[in-house]
Motif scaffolding. Sequence first.
Motif, PDB file in Angstrom:
ATOM      1  N   GLU A 283     -24.900  28.137  51.118  1.00 29.24           N
ATOM      2  CA  GLU A 283     -24.577  27.927  52.378  1.00 29.24           C
ATOM      3  C   GLU A 283     -22.754  27.882  52.280  1.00 29.24           C
ATOM      4  OE1 GLU A 283     -26.297  27.022  56.218  1.00 29.24           O
ATOM      5  OE2 GLU A 283     -26.685  27.988  54.519  1.00 29.24           O
ATOM      6  N   LEU A 284     -22.421  27.396  51.134  1.00 29.18           N
ATOM      7  CA  LEU A 284     -20.898  27.621  51.100  1.00 29.18           C
ATOM      8  C   LEU A 284     -20.479  29.144  50.925  1.00 29.18           C
ATOM      9  CD1 LEU A 284     -19.827  25.071  48.246  1.00 29.18           C
ATOM     10  CD2 LEU A 284     -18.925  25.097  50.646  1.00 29.18           C
ATOM     11  N   CYS A 285     -21.302  29.929  50.263  1.00 26.57           N
ATOM     12  CA  CYS A 285     -20.976  31.121  50.021  1.00 26.57           C
ATOM     13  C   CYS A 285     -20.809  31.916  51.658  1.00 26.57           C
ATOM     14  CB  CYS A 285     -22.177  31.983  49.180  1.00 26.57           C
ATOM     15  SG  CYS A 285     -22.505  31.680  47.765  1.00 26.57           S
ATOM     16  N   ARG A 286     -21.938  31.794  52.453  1.00 30.11           N
ATOM     17  CA  ARG A 286     -22.131  32.300  53.645  1.00 30.11           C
ATOM     18  C   ARG A 286     -20.700  31.932  54.658  1.00 30.11           C
ATOM     19  NH1 ARG A 286     -27.770  33.121  55.358  1.00 30.11           N
ATOM     20  NH2 ARG A 286     -28.374  31.372  54.014  1.00 30.11           N
ATOM     21  N   PHE A 287     -20.288  30.419  54.307  1.00 30.65           N
ATOM     22  CA  PHE A 287     -19.413  29.888  54.983  1.00 30.65           C
ATOM     23  C   PHE A 287     -17.901  30.458  54.542  1.00 30.65           C
ATOM     24  CE2 PHE A 287     -16.320  26.432  55.092  1.00 30.65           C
ATOM     25  CZ  PHE A 287     -16.088  26.077  56.570  1.00 30.65           C
ATOM     26  N   PHE A 288     -17.674  30.703  53.575  1.00 29.99           N
ATOM     27  CA  PHE A 288     -16.495  31.296  52.933  1.00 29.99           C
ATOM     28  C   PHE A 288     -16.415  32.722  53.519  1.00 29.99           C
ATOM     29  CE2 PHE A 288     -15.872  27.562  50.602  1.00 29.99           C
ATOM     30  CZ  PHE A 288     -14.433  27.179  50.900  1.00 29.99           C
ATOM     31  N   ARG A 289     -17.679  33.338  53.252  1.00 24.42           N
ATOM     32  CA  ARG A 289     -17.877  34.926  53.668  1.00 24.42           C
ATOM     33  C   ARG A 289     -17.453  34.940  55.210  1.00 24.42           C
ATOM     34  NH1 ARG A 289     -20.447  37.733  57.607  1.00 24.42           N
ATOM     35  NH2 ARG A 289     -20.656  39.929  57.110  1.00 24.42           N
ATOM     36  N   ASN A 290     -17.849  34.191  56.233  1.00 23.70           N
ATOM     37  CA  ASN A 290     -17.621  33.893  57.359  1.00 23.70           C
ATOM     38  C   ASN A 290     -15.984  33.921  57.786  1.00 23.70           C
ATOM     39  OD1 ASN A 290     -19.942  34.831  58.432  1.00 23.70           O
ATOM     40  ND2 ASN A 290     -20.773  32.574  58.629  1.00 23.70           N
ATOM     41  N   LEU A 291     -15.461  32.826  57.090  1.00 28.39           N
ATOM     42  CA  LEU A 291     -14.177  32.518  57.080  1.00 28.39           C
ATOM     43  C   LEU A 291     -13.479  33.685  56.756  1.00 28.39           C
ATOM     44  CD1 LEU A 291     -13.791  28.985  55.592  1.00 28.39           C
ATOM     45  CD2 LEU A 291     -13.303  29.573  57.983  1.00 28.39           C
ATOM     46  N   LEU A 292     -13.695  34.284  55.694  1.00 33.02           N
ATOM     47  CA  LEU A 292     -12.937  35.623  55.227  1.00 33.02           C
ATOM     48  C   LEU A 292     -13.047  36.652  56.458  1.00 33.02           C
ATOM     49  CD1 LEU A 292     -11.173  37.224  53.097  1.00 33.02           C
ATOM     50  CD2 LEU A 292     -13.451  37.881  52.175  1.00 33.02           C
ATOM     51  N   VAL A 293     -14.290  36.916  56.795  1.00 37.72           N
ATOM     52  CA  VAL A 293     -14.519  37.797  58.025  1.00 37.72           C
ATOM     53  C   VAL A 293     -13.640  37.696  59.352  1.00 37.72           C
ATOM     54  CG1 VAL A 293     -16.075  39.132  59.210  1.00 37.72           C
ATOM     55  CG2 VAL A 293     -16.531  38.750  56.855  1.00 37.72           C
ATOM     56  N   THR A 294     -13.732  36.342  59.279  1.00 39.84           N
ATOM     57  CA  THR A 294     -12.890  35.829  60.682  1.00 39.84           C
ATOM     58  C   THR A 294     -11.371  36.095  60.455  1.00 39.84           C
ATOM     59  OG1 THR A 294     -14.381  33.811  60.849  1.00 39.84           O
ATOM     60  CG2 THR A 294     -12.428  33.782  62.279  1.00 39.84           C
ATOM     61  N   ARG A 295     -10.966  35.726  59.289  1.00 37.99           N
ATOM     62  CA  ARG A 295      -9.428  35.950  59.026  1.00 37.99           C
ATOM     63  C   ARG A 295      -9.329  37.384  59.223  1.00 37.99           C
ATOM     64  NH1 ARG A 295      -4.765  33.860  59.230  1.00 37.99           N
ATOM     65  NH2 ARG A 295      -3.444  35.083  57.564  1.00 37.99           N
ATOM     66  N   VAL A 296     -10.069  38.260  58.548  1.00 35.47           N
ATOM     67  CA  VAL A 296      -9.765  39.772  58.544  1.00 35.47           C
ATOM     68  C   VAL A 296     -10.147  40.453  59.708  1.00 35.47           C
ATOM     69  CG1 VAL A 296     -10.546  42.071  57.513  1.00 35.47           C
ATOM     70  CG2 VAL A 296     -10.171  40.017  56.125  1.00 35.47           C
ATOM     71  N   ALA A 297     -11.142  40.223  60.363  1.00 35.91           N
ATOM     72  CA  ALA A 297     -11.594  40.794  61.750  1.00 35.91           C
ATOM     73  C   ALA A 297     -11.703  40.263  62.684  1.00 35.91           C
ATOM     74  CB  ALA A 297     -13.240  41.617  61.273  1.00 35.91           C
ATOM     75  N   GLY A 298     -11.342  38.867  62.826  1.00 36.73           N
ATOM     76  CA  GLY A 298     -11.336  38.058  64.293  1.00 36.73           C
ATOM     77  C   GLY A 298     -12.581  37.445  64.250  1.00 36.73           C
ATOM     78  N   ALA A 299     -12.469  36.120  64.946  1.00 32.09           N
ATOM     79  CA  ALA A 299     -13.670  35.446  65.245  1.00 32.09           C
ATOM     80  C   ALA A 299     -14.881  36.058  66.121  1.00 32.09           C
ATOM     81  CB  ALA A 299     -13.149  33.876  65.683  1.00 32.09           C
TER      82      ALA A 299
END
Length: 570
Positions: A283-299
């Motif tokens: 779940e942590l992997c998914r979470f940080f992946r989502n954070l990174l994507v949010t940071r790069v591509a927007g929420a």
Amino acid sequence: MYQVIARKYRPRSFAELIGQEHVKTTIENAISQRRIAHGYIFSGQRGTGKTTVARILARCLNCEQGPTITPCGVCASCSEISGGGSIDVIEIDAASNRGINEMRELRESVRFRPARDRYKIFIIDEAHQITNEAFNALLKTLEEPPEWVVFVMCTTESHKIPNTIASRCQQFSFRSVDYDIVYERARWICEQEGIEAEPEALAVITLAGEGSVRDSLSALDQAIACCGQKLEAAEVRMLLGRFSMQTLERVADALVDLDARRMLELIQEMERGGQNLQHFARELCRFFRNLLVTRVAGADSRLIAASANERQRLDTLAAKFSEEDLTRYLHLVLNLFQDLQTSLQPRMHLELGLVRLVHAGRLQSIEEILRGGALPSAGTPPPPPAPRSTPPVPQPPPSRPSGAGASAAFAPAPVAAGPVSAKVAPPPLPQPPAAPAPPAPKPGSGGSSEWRERLLDTLNEKGMTFIADAIEHSDVIDRGNELELVTTKIFAMAARSGDLQKVVDALAGRAMKVKVTISETAPVAAPSKPRGPEPDEMTKMVLDNPEVQRYRELFPGSEVRGVRNLKESS
Ligand SMILES: Nc1ncnc2c1ncn2[C@@H]1O[C@H](COP(=O)(O)OP(=O)(O)O)[C@@H](O)[C@H]1O
Ligand SMILES: [Mg+2]
Ligand SMILES: [Zn+2]
């Protein structure tokens, strides 16, 4: 008899189908215009509607009122197809009937007109599993299909369908279905079934399918079996091995505050609560992946599967970290996840992993440390990351020639702007057509000229050590109007830099072309004039530095590839 939800709610018409708009529209148009192909290939992720659409297509074609895009649903043909028992719609599971005999039978059967309906429709599931001989038999039919035959081949691996077959079919690729759409479907089904589901519970169920409608509906089945008529988020989360956004946020908050202690407490709590730590790591992997994507591509990026509320929270959190931080964290949690798969001591591994994560938040580049920068201490938040809207900071060239600790493990670490301002080289000029150049000599095999010495002297004089390093690892060949640098990939960027071009021009006293040739093997840097302290002494000093040692402990297996004195070059 209890019928699983996925089957009970299998769409019987295009109107009930969710997602796959492109497939829907194209097939509807084809039917309206009576342009029915003899072969179709439906490819894509499992549980996204391939078999479902194949059956809907069969109904459209064979309905008494048809061909039509709105089959009646009540005629003999329509009702038999839903039950899977129509005489003229033959479903073959290629996973179990993959041989040539079955295909021969099929070829026989193809020759006879449909018994009752308009078309004889063969739906071949798992079509990629058919043997080559069987494909050949099928090909013969597809080459000269009787007018009443339609093949629909469903597969998750379309690349395994031979070209000869594929080129005679119309292909449709089924996409994984977006979060919102699956969520709405699950909500609607619960309503039909009289099940009360908390929105968070539905979110967890939807996510469990990762874009496969069937998998999400199976998760819903599981939840109903376990929790009954009322689905509560906490229970469903536990059942499906999911963790609340709140738990994950606590990890992120501890990272913001660089608080390793809170990490350990969180793990303690989870273990007491009987949570599966492996699931947590996933779940942590998914979470940080989502954070990174949010940071790069927007929420609001479609790359993220999350509810509106979660997106909002991801956005707030992502703003607290830099892209580099998040990259590093994701890298570390992926490793952690892998470690936990086989670990006999999951708790300790998780503790180690999360504390490392905190340490990674404190990392500075070694270059900064050697220049005397102090480490931020616990409790001091890292410097605020640049807002997302600013233009990207120019990246240093990937070639950090003998840059301190340029090992793979450090790759995601922030790179301090070196004393030599890094510039991205312009793309090389197009080569004018010319007589074929003599083969480039291998670096280190001679071919160096006095050019090399002169370049090194000048570059060092000017403090352009990045480029000097590149030259030191290159062969320099004077070709009259052109200076060829034979070097390895990692130094190519520096060798192509505009600054080097200027130095070359200045030394030549005219415009001279610099040509960079990439070679596999790195030339051994020829000893040049000694500069500064003996490299050995210097390396020793660096390796003894406690900060450097901490880095090396943090990244086991890392190595210091080279050491350069930045003070000297600035
Ligand atoms: N696009 C879709 N719209 C609605 N339900 C779907 C869709 N895709 C899959 N399902 C659900 O999942 C079940 C399995 O779908 P199926 O068509 O057999 O998937 P596939 O053949 O792609 O593996 C269906 O019975 C249905 O309940
Ligand atoms: Mg299927
Ligand atoms: Zn009908």
